[in-house]
Design an enzyme around this catalytic site. Structure first.
Site, mmCIF file in Angstrom:
data_model
loop_
_atom_site.group_PDB
_atom_site.id
_atom_site.type_symbol
_atom_site.label_atom_id
_atom_site.label_comp_id
_atom_site.label_asym_id
_atom_site.label_seq_id
_atom_site.Cartn_x
_atom_site.Cartn_y
_atom_site.Cartn_z
ATOM 1 N N ASP A 16 0.857 -1.196 0.000
ATOM 2 C CA ASP A 16 0.000 0.000 0.000
ATOM 3 C C ASP A 16 0.888 1.240 0.000
ATOM 4 O OD1 ASP A 16 -2.543 1.521 0.313
ATOM 5 O OD2 ASP A 16 -1.693 2.060 2.245
ATOM 6 N N SER A 17 0.290 2.372 -0.345
ATOM 7 C CA SER A 17 1.025 3.640 -0.351
ATOM 8 C C SER A 17 1.434 4.071 1.049
ATOM 9 C CB SER A 17 0.149 4.734 -0.974
ATOM 10 O OG SER A 17 -1.015 4.923 -0.184
ATOM 11 N N TYR A 48 -0.522 8.685 -2.566
ATOM 12 C CA TYR A 48 -0.456 8.393 -3.993
ATOM 13 C C TYR A 48 -1.588 9.071 -4.764
ATOM 14 C CZ TYR A 48 3.038 4.578 -3.752
ATOM 15 O OH TYR A 48 4.190 3.838 -3.607
ATOM 16 N N GLY A 49 -2.685 9.335 -4.067
ATOM 17 C CA GLY A 49 -3.911 9.788 -4.733
ATOM 18 C C GLY A 49 -3.850 11.136 -5.415
ATOM 19 N N CYS A 79 -4.238 -1.142 -2.233
ATOM 20 C CA CYS A 79 -4.291 0.310 -2.424
ATOM 21 C C CYS A 79 -5.152 0.567 -3.656
ATOM 22 C CB CYS A 79 -2.868 0.838 -2.638
ATOM 23 S SG CYS A 79 -2.761 2.592 -3.060
ATOM 24 N N ASN A 80 -6.261 1.278 -3.480
ATOM 25 C CA ASN A 80 -7.158 1.545 -4.609
ATOM 26 C C ASN A 80 -6.469 2.342 -5.710
ATOM 27 O OD1 ASN A 80 -8.936 1.379 -1.995
ATOM 28 N ND2 ASN A 80 -10.315 0.921 -3.687
ATOM 29 N N THR A 81 -5.676 3.338 -5.315
ATOM 30 C CA THR A 81 -5.006 4.202 -6.293
ATOM 31 C C THR A 81 -3.999 3.411 -7.116
ATOM 32 O OG1 THR A 81 -5.301 6.122 -4.841
ATOM 33 C CG2 THR A 81 -3.643 6.315 -6.560
ATOM 34 N N GLU A 158 -2.193 8.751 7.982
ATOM 35 C CA GLU A 158 -0.749 8.439 8.014
ATOM 36 C C GLU A 158 -0.086 9.019 9.264
ATOM 37 O OE1 GLU A 158 1.676 6.843 5.849
ATOM 38 O OE2 GLU A 158 -0.132 5.819 5.164
ATOM 39 N N CYS A 190 -10.852 3.848 -0.502
ATOM 40 C CA CYS A 190 -9.411 3.945 -0.227
ATOM 41 C C CYS A 190 -9.163 3.083 0.998
ATOM 42 C CB CYS A 190 -9.011 5.390 0.048
ATOM 43 S SG CYS A 190 -7.331 5.584 0.694
ATOM 44 N N THR A 191 -8.129 2.262 0.974
ATOM 45 C CA THR A 191 -7.919 1.317 2.085
ATOM 46 C C THR A 191 -7.529 2.007 3.392
ATOM 47 O OG1 THR A 191 -5.660 0.886 1.293
ATOM 48 C CG2 THR A 191 -7.385 -0.655 0.604
ATOM 49 N N HIS A 192 -7.146 3.271 3.324
ATOM 50 C CA HIS A 192 -6.893 4.016 4.562
ATOM 51 C C HIS A 192 -8.211 4.299 5.321
ATOM 52 C CE1 HIS A 192 -2.910 4.958 2.855
ATOM 53 N NE2 HIS A 192 -2.556 5.454 4.014
#
Length: 261
Positions: A16-17, A48-49, A79-81, A158, A190-192
């Site tokens: 993931d980012s 990343y988005g 990570c979706n992005t 983050e 978004c996985t976050h």
């Protein structure tokens, strides 16, 4: 990839980012407790988005190469992005290893058939990519779908901010235009974002569903490993290794905290 017995004990790579993909890893660990996992978060380059597609593609390929150097037997782009930007190219380049991506869980939201708007919270890049727009267009006659770009939310998470006044204020401001109308569901694209679910539920009507694709992705991982006879059936629990490009103690501590939350 050959179905060699020694591959069965090899770890599954997650990427993931940053710390977001831990929401997917959490579901995978529940579903596959005997597997070994290596998680690589690229917090140094997050988010990343808001990057260009080419930038995201390059970073994702670098991360996949790193995980392959760890002899992983499968890779989850959690990570979706990164999935939007790179999944097709990754599968074309690395044909011998299962690569599982994630996309906004729009289908389960539509299948609820509830009245009201479906809001898709995601990064600006995920929402601008053809992959997402094709997905959205496939359901446009079945539901009222509203994409909601959430620049800045990944940075809060983050930094370990998953609840409290700052997150609450951010979410209220984002959702303000919709709160007086009927919202059937919020899709966390978004996985976050699953990490702020608790704060999000404080703002929404209790009948509004909050949906993310973590479990669906974990199930797809299990299916692919099963199809390739690569499931680890050892009697003991697997090990989890977390690596981050920032390489700071606090980001590893935060990662384990989120994984165990």
């Amino acid at each position: 990839m050959k179905n060699e017995p020694n591959l069965i004990n090899n770890p599954i790579g997650f990427f993931d980012s940053g710390v977001g993909g831990l929401s997917v890893l959490k579901e995978a660990v529940k579903l596959l407790p005997n597997e070994n996992f290596i998680y690589f978060g690229d917090s140094k380059n997050a988010p990343y988005g808001t990057k260009t597609v080419d930038e995201v593609k390059k970073l994702t390929f670098n991360a996949v190469d790193f995980l392959l150097s760890k002899e992983v037997k499968a890779i989850v782009i959690a990570c979706n992005t990164a999935t939007s930007a790179a999944i097709e190219d990754l599968r074309t380049t690395y044909k011998n290893i299962p690569i599982i991506g994630i996309e906004p869980a729009l289908k389960p939201a539509v299948e609820l058939k509830k009245n009201g708007k479906i809001i898709i919270m995601a990064t600006p890049m995920t929402l601008s990519e053809a992959k997402f727009n094709n997905l959205m267009n496939s359901y446009k006659n079945e539901a009222d779908i509203e994409p909601l770009p959430c620049a800045g939310l990944v940075e809060l998470i983050e930094n370990g901010l998953i609840e409290g006044a700052e997150v609450n204020s951010y979410l209220k401001n984002k959702l303000k235009p919709y709160l007086k109308s009927s919202i059937s569901s919020i899709v966390l694209g978004c996985t976050h974002y699953p990490f702020i679910k608790k704060e999000l539920s404080k703002i929404l009507d209790k009948n509004t569903e909050i949906i993310d694709g973590s479990l669906g992705t974990a199930k797809q991982l299990k299916r692919q490993l099963s199809n390739m006879n690569l499931l680890n059936n050892q009697a003991t629990l697997g090990k989890i290794e977390i690596i981050n490009s920032l390489n700071y103690k606090h980001i590893i501590d935060l990662s384990f905290k989120l994984l165990n939350s």
